[in-house]
Design an enzyme around this catalytic site. Structure first.
Site, PDB file in Angstrom:
ATOM      1  CB  ALA A  73     -25.094 -25.365 -12.378  1.00 18.02           C
ATOM      2  CB  VAL A  74     -23.635 -20.336 -11.157  1.00 18.85           C
ATOM      3  CG1 VAL A  74     -23.203 -18.899 -11.435  1.00 18.85           C
ATOM      4  CG2 VAL A  74     -25.143 -20.390 -10.945  1.00 18.85           C
ATOM      5  CG  ASP A  83     -11.491 -18.208 -11.473  1.00 21.29           C
ATOM      6  OD1 ASP A  83     -12.586 -18.141 -12.073  1.00 21.29           O
ATOM      7  OD2 ASP A  83     -11.333 -17.868 -10.283  1.00 21.29           O
TER       8      ASP A  83
END
EC number: 2.7.8.-
Length: 209
Positions: free
Chosen positions: A30-31, A91
């Site tokens: 989730a982060v 990313d």
């Protein structure tokens, strides 16, 4: 080198936050997702509006989630293939949004197509760097080499873009992006050379006498 030196500092700094998030039931995944969403929104909303300083500041804050989720995963003993895959994939999305956001502003309101083109060059070459490593590792080779890895690329572009928003002459950003693109191109060549050397060694080692 930058990654190794910075990792210990940020781990100590953000470990309390990571433990708190785990205690209240937040997952590392989730982060990762929230952090990427923050970076993408900052890059694709604030940058195209010309808010280079606030965009860079917001992106930098959310980019730190990359440290927090890693600490959380290690605390849980859950560092594994899925987390690594999710983190690496998102990313790439975050990196792309940053360089696209810079390019949009300088193609439009920023009125500097040279900066926009240099930003897109950094985007394309950065993706090739990441792909080269992923493909090499899928073939069993090592390719984590080069003079311009992700942390260096992001710190450079965020710092100079943010300062440009505070009045730094745009030519400084242009020079930074051109140098970054050149360093990234060198990194691509370095990774290709490293994989070629390993591949040739395997061929030579497997050739009957």
């Amino acid at each position: 080198m930058l990654n190794r030196h910075a990792r210990g500092f940020f781990t100590g700094l953000f470990s309390p936050l990571a433990r708190f998030l785990l205690r209240v039931g937040v997952s590392p995944d989730a982060v990762t997702v929230v952090g990427t969403a923050g970076v993408v929104l900052g890059a694709l909303i604030l940058y195209p509006l010309g808010q280079l300083w606030w965009g860079s500041l917001l992106i930098a804050v959310f980019a730190l989630s990359d440290v927090v989720d890693g600490i959380m995963a290690r605390e849980q003993g859950r560092s594994g293939p899925w987390g690594n895959f999710l983190d690496s994939t998102l990313d790439r999305l975050a990196d792309g949004a940053i360089f696209v956001g810079v390019a949009i502003w300088f193609f439009t309101g920023g009125g500097n197509s040279a900066i926009a083109i240099a930003s897109l060059a950094c985007l394309v070459l950065g993706m090739v760097v990441s792909y080269a490593r992923a493909k090499a590792e899928s073939l069993g080779f090592y390719a984590n080499v080069g003079i311009a890895e992700r942390a260096e690329r992001l710190i450079s572009v965020l710092l100079v873009t943010g300062l440009t928003g505070l009045g730094l002459p745009p030519v400084v950003l242009l020079v930074t992006l051109v140098m970054l693109a050149a360093a990234t191109a060198v990194t691509v060549v370095q990774r290709m050379a490293a994989v070629r050397e390993q591949a040739m060694a395997d061929v030579d080692g497997g050739t009957p006498a």
